[in-house]
Design a protein around this motif. Structure first.
Motif, PDB file in Angstrom:
ATOM      1  N   GLY A   1       0.819  -1.214   0.000  1.00 23.93           N
ATOM      2  CA  GLY A   1       0.000   0.000   0.000  1.00 23.93           C
ATOM      3  C   GLY A   1       0.846   1.255   0.000  1.00 23.93           C
ATOM      4  O   GLY A   1       2.072   1.215   0.136  1.00 23.93           O
ATOM      5  N   GLY A   2       0.176   2.389  -0.170  1.00 16.21           N
ATOM      6  CA  GLY A   2       0.856   3.673  -0.153  1.00 16.21           C
ATOM      7  C   GLY A   2       1.425   4.101  -1.486  1.00 16.21           C
ATOM      8  O   GLY A   2       2.084   5.141  -1.569  1.00 16.21           O
ATOM      9  N   ILE A   3       1.172   3.335  -2.546  1.00 17.86           N
ATOM     10  CA  ILE A   3       1.679   3.655  -3.879  1.00 17.86           C
ATOM     11  C   ILE A   3       0.489   3.960  -4.787  1.00 17.86           C
ATOM     12  O   ILE A   3      -0.434   3.153  -4.906  1.00 17.86           O
ATOM     13  CB  ILE A   3       2.493   2.484  -4.455  1.00 17.86           C
ATOM     14  CG1 ILE A   3       3.681   2.158  -3.549  1.00 17.86           C
ATOM     15  CG2 ILE A   3       2.963   2.792  -5.872  1.00 17.86           C
ATOM     16  CD1 ILE A   3       4.408   0.886  -3.930  1.00 17.86           C
ATOM     17  N   ASP A   4       0.526   5.117  -5.435  1.00 21.50           N
ATOM     18  CA  ASP A   4      -0.589   5.512  -6.300  1.00 21.50           C
ATOM     19  C   ASP A   4      -0.461   4.956  -7.712  1.00 21.50           C
ATOM     20  O   ASP A   4      -1.461   4.652  -8.355  1.00 21.50           O
ATOM     21  CB  ASP A   4      -0.689   7.038  -6.348  1.00 21.50           C
ATOM     22  CG  ASP A   4      -1.081   7.616  -4.999  1.00 21.50           C
ATOM     23  OD1 ASP A   4      -2.217   7.377  -4.573  1.00 21.50           O
ATOM     24  OD2 ASP A   4      -0.241   8.284  -4.360  1.00 21.50           O
ATOM     25  N   TRP A   5       0.762   4.877  -8.215  1.00 20.05           N
ATOM     26  CA  TRP A   5       0.987   4.284  -9.533  1.00 20.05           C
ATOM     27  C   TRP A   5       2.439   3.842  -9.659  1.00 20.05           C
ATOM     28  O   TRP A   5       3.292   4.280  -8.901  1.00 20.05           O
ATOM     29  CB  TRP A   5       0.592   5.206 -10.680  1.00 20.05           C
ATOM     30  CG  TRP A   5       1.095   6.619 -10.636  1.00 20.05           C
ATOM     31  CD1 TRP A   5       0.478   7.696 -10.078  1.00 20.05           C
ATOM     32  CD2 TRP A   5       2.335   7.122 -11.200  1.00 20.05           C
ATOM     33  NE1 TRP A   5       1.238   8.833 -10.246  1.00 20.05           N
ATOM     34  CE2 TRP A   5       2.377   8.518 -10.937  1.00 20.05           C
ATOM     35  CE3 TRP A   5       3.379   6.546 -11.905  1.00 20.05           C
ATOM     36  CZ2 TRP A   5       3.438   9.319 -11.347  1.00 20.05           C
ATOM     37  CZ3 TRP A   5       4.446   7.349 -12.319  1.00 20.05           C
ATOM     38  CH2 TRP A   5       4.458   8.719 -12.040  1.00 20.05           C
TER      39      TRP A   5
END
Length: 322
Positions: A24-28
């Motif tokens: 988690g914590g990654i947008d792209w």
């Protein structure tokens, strides 16, 4: 604030993209670069480095993946970008930052920062070839030898149609040697009208805080820092939002390490799978004392069955001594 996972050739392949985005914590995220020379590549070349294209261009965790191209021929890059979009790429990223000597010698990556006119031509041609609703973005360094032309390069890319820029805050000659010159990210943002992502030397929440203060930007791309500390994006988001967060400990990380090993054995031959595990483990030693001990054991063998035992997982049917 957006946090992106950097494209790192030979490191962040589809396996590591899958595992890291599960945290988690990654947008792209972005693929390793797909090298474009003088021809239209077959679809298999895209699927090899971007198998996520077969699943909606998203990782298993649902994180969007952009396709990155590297080359110097505007028309050929444009044709391949159009094909990537046909195959399902939701965005096209162009690589003007790779510092590898072999890449630069073949007129790819950071060496093109010597030619802002060519940067503009490449970006404009790709932008014309890609459907209007699909963004075209670029990753650049501050320059090849000095940052003197960084602003001209940034303007050239944005004037050509780039909708975002990621700036690795070092020149090609500086490689990955600290420090990163985040003040130049601020200068780039001052002269372009699109979002600029800061990249380079963000290993901890404290690094992110300093980078944000110096660069003045709100978006960030994490590379080695995220690989060595898989929940760094979550830590940064919690700090930004003022929330308490308990960092991912070794016990919680082990299932991800086992999943990485399972996928590495499925994708790679027994000759190469151990090396991929050792590569990630070596980077985890920066953040986890437990990784130091495990890496010390794993580095001494290429026996897949023995490595599986060390990780506490059932051996793959195809495991053998490389």
């Amino acid at each position: 604030m957006h946090i992106a996972l950097a494209p790192m050739e030979g490191l962040v392949d589809n396996i590591l993209r899958d595992v890291l985005t599960r945290v988690g914590g990654i947008d792209w995220c972005v693929t390793e670069f797909i090298r474009v020379n003088d021809r239209l590549l077959p679809a298999s070349s895209f699927h090899k480095l971007a198998p996520e294209l077969r699943q909606g261009a998203r990782t298993a965790a649902g994180v969007a993946m952009r396709v990155q191209l590297l080359g110097s021929d505007p028309v050929c890059l444009a044709e391949n970008a159009a094909l990537a979009c046909e195959l399902g790429a939701p965005a096209i990223d162009l690589n003007f930052g790779c510092p590898a000597k072999t890449v630069n010698k073949s007129r790819g990556g950071a060496v093109l920062l010597k030619e802002p006119e060519l940067l503009h031509a490449i970006m404009a041609e790709v932008r014309r070839a890609v459907p209007a609703g699909i963004p075209v973005t670029a990753k650049m360094r501050l320059g090849f030898e000095t940052p003197d032309g960084a602003l001209d390069c940034a303007r050239a890319l944005v004037d050509g149609g780039a909708e975002q820029l990621v700036v690795h805050a070092r020149t090609k000659l500086q490689g990955y040697k600290p420090p990163a010159h985040w003040e130049w990210v601020a200068r780039v943002q001052d002269v372009v009208r699109v979002p600029v992502f800061a990249n380079g030397e963000i290993w901890t929440v404290e690094d992110w805080q300093r980078c944000r203060e110096v660069s003045g930007v709100k978006d960030f791309m994490l590379g080695r820092g995220l690989v060595s500390r898989p929940d760094l994006g979550l830590q940064i988001a919690a700090e930004r939002d003022g929330h308490a967060y308990q960092p991912l400990d070794w016990q919680a990380l082990m299932p991800l390490l086992r999943e990485f090993w399972r996928q590495a054995q499925a994708k790679l031959s027994p000759r190469y799978a151990p090396g991929r595990l050792k590569q990630w483990l070596a980077m985890l030693t920066r953040s986890y004392p437990e990784a130091v001990a495990l890496f010390g054991d794993v580095r001494r063998t290429d026996d897949c069955q023995l490595i599986s035992q060390m990780l506490g997982v059932a051996a793959s049917p195809n495991s053998c001594v490389a």
